[in-house]
Design an enzyme around this catalytic site. Structure first.
Site, PDB file in Angstrom:
ATOM      1  N   ASP A 227       0.873  -1.168   0.000  1.00  6.71           N
ATOM      2  CA  ASP A 227       0.000   0.000   0.000  1.00  6.71           C
ATOM      3  C   ASP A 227       0.915   1.224   0.000  1.00  6.71           C
ATOM      4  OD1 ASP A 227      -1.577   2.177   0.577  1.00  6.71           O
ATOM      5  OD2 ASP A 227      -2.582   1.275   2.299  1.00  6.71           O
TER       6      ASP A 227
ATOM      7  N   GLN B  27       0.701   6.473   0.918  1.00  8.72           N
ATOM      8  CA  GLN B  27       1.442   7.528   1.613  1.00  8.72           C
ATOM      9  C   GLN B  27       2.920   7.547   1.252  1.00  8.72           C
ATOM     10  OE1 GLN B  27      -0.052   9.821   3.230  1.00  8.72           O
ATOM     11  NE2 GLN B  27      -2.065   8.882   3.388  1.00  8.72           N
TER      12      GLN B  27
END
Length: 458
Positions: free
Chosen positions: A203, A206
């Site tokens: 993921d 960010q």
């Protein structure tokens, strides 16, 4: 000399131009001020360069993959060239697919939909809900929050060693926490996963806006991220990586574009041959503007140079952390400790303050936009706050009135478009609110903490 005035001596690059940099907002105390957008972790402002590129293309808008006209052909080329640009930005390997989605959440739900039926998924409790929740049809093992990067690797290795060695397995992990900003040991976790016959998805929501992400170098199987965190407009995302599970599964969405051939059977049914390319999971008319904006952002960040962007962001991180460290009432949240490398995402609580009240005062009295809540990472924030996992708490303003204790935290986040002045104002505002209190009364309205417009100034 402050960290701010030292910036010129360090020859740091200037902030990139973003939309909204000249927007002014009203203050409840009177007058207006330029808006300090310090909520990049939720949605970063679009780069001016991205907006200009999209505006230049807009008059040539046409259908993709289905039209014979000039504008359709132009749009198709732009769409597929954008795919190639993203693949290059991510360091994709030969055979990897780049699939365009709506967001990181959509990307991970797509991957969850194509994992083999007997797959075991390993995910840390520290993940954003986009990574924590999609695996409803798989056997999921939730891993406790580690307190060091080494412990993260050890925890995963122990869990993988105990799994069924004959079935497929997938590890899901963030690259940078959306709560603490801390960088996770992705390469080491990938090595541990592969050593035990598991795959790994990163993921990068960010991480990608702040650091280069190279699939081949990190040796991860898939990467997911969102355009709206990468300085592009809302509505588009990416899942990139290995093609086999994607090609073997039924399409995420059934419809035009995903199908290669459709024919009626003699029994009255329908036979479908699905595409084996990325189109298999891109049914319907694609978000061409969104896809092109992601590609434009990838080009802009690459041309600006991540070394330059990282150096400037670390200057801002140091300034925020130094400023908050001067306020004893402020507690910065961290898993890995003060020395852990991190991106421009910092969460904290203030002793004696309801977090939603503090965030509302930053906005109403200083024109500073931050985030308060549990940041769609409820288990992690509760762990960091030392609260009972069953204790009530939710994203957004709690039922507690201003000044009462809350289970929420405050998050300040920034990036390539943040000027020094916004960080200076934020640090000054925190110090003033803690030492002098708010200048206005606040109340909870529709789940949000807002200025009480009917009240007099304090």
């Amino acid at each position: 000399m402050s960290v701010f005035t030292a910036a010129a001596d360090q020859s740091l690059c200037a902030p990139l131009s973003v939309l909204g940099k000249d927007v002014t907002v009203p203050l409840v105390t009177g007058g207006e001020v330029s808006y300090a957008a310090l909520d990049y972790a939720a949605s970063a402002p679009a780069l001016q360069r991205v907006w200009d590129d999209v505006a230049a293309y807009a008059p040539y808008y046409g259908s993709v993959h289905r039209g014979a006209g000039y504008l359709s052909q132009l749009s198709t080329d732009l769409f597929e060239n954008s795919r190639a640009t993203v693949a290059e930005f991510l360091g994709c390997r030969a055979g990897d697919q780049v699939i365009f989605t709506r967001s990181t959440t959509d990307s991970l739900n797509l991957l969850a939909a194509v994992v083999p039926a007997d797959c075991q998924v390993f995910v840390y409790e520290t993940e954003h809900h986009a990574s924590l929740l999609p695996w409803r049809d798989a056997r999921v093992t939730y891993l406790n929050a580690p307190r060091t990067p080494a412990q993260a690797v050890e925890t995963l290795e122990r869990a993988l060693a105990e799994r069924d060695p004959y079935g497929p397995a997938l590890v899901c992990v963030t690259g940078a926490s959306n709560v603490t900003g801390e960088l996770w040991p992705v390469k080491e976790l990938a090595a541990a996963a592969h050593a035990h016959g598991a795959r790994i998805v990163l993921d990068a929501a960010q991480l990608a806006p702040h650091h280069p992400v190279d699939i081949a170098e990190l040796d991860v199987d898939w990467v997911a991220f969102s355009g709206h965190k990468l300085y592009a407009p809302f509505g588009s995302g990416v899942l990139a990586g290995r093609a086999d599970w994607l090609q073997e599964a039924e399409p995420y969405l059934a419809g035009g574009g995903a199908s290669r051939k459709v024919a009626r059977r003699t029994d009255g049914g329908v036979d479908v041959e699905w595409h084996s390319t990325a189109a298999r999971h891109e049914a319907g008319s694609p978000n061409v503007i969104g896809v092109y904006s992601i590609a434009a952002a990838c080009k802009a960040l690459t041309e600006a140079g991540f070394d330059n962007l990282v150096a400037r962001e670390q200057h801002l991180v140091a300034a925020v952390r130094a400023g908050l460290a001067e306020v004893p009432e402020v507690k910065v949240l961290s898993l890995f400790g003060d020395d852990a490398p991190r991106v421009g995402v910092i969460s904290f609580v203030v002793e004696g303050w309801n977090s939603s009240h503090f965030a509302a005062a930053l906005s109403a009295e200083y024109g500073i936009g931050v985030r308060d809540g549990l940041f769609c990472a409820h288990p992690l924030v509760r762990t960091l706050l030392g609260s009972d996992p069953q204790e009530v708490g939710e994203c957004g303003a709690p039922e507690a009135e201003p000044g009462e204790r809350s289970l929420n935290a405050i998050r300040v986040s920034f990036g390539a478009g943040t000027p020094d002045e916004h960080i200076e104002r934020f640090v000054r505002a925190v110090k003033e609110l803690v030492s002098e209190g708010a200048q206005w009364k606040y109340r909870t309205e529709d789940g949000r903490c807002v200025p009480d417009r009917g009240a007099a100034q304090l």
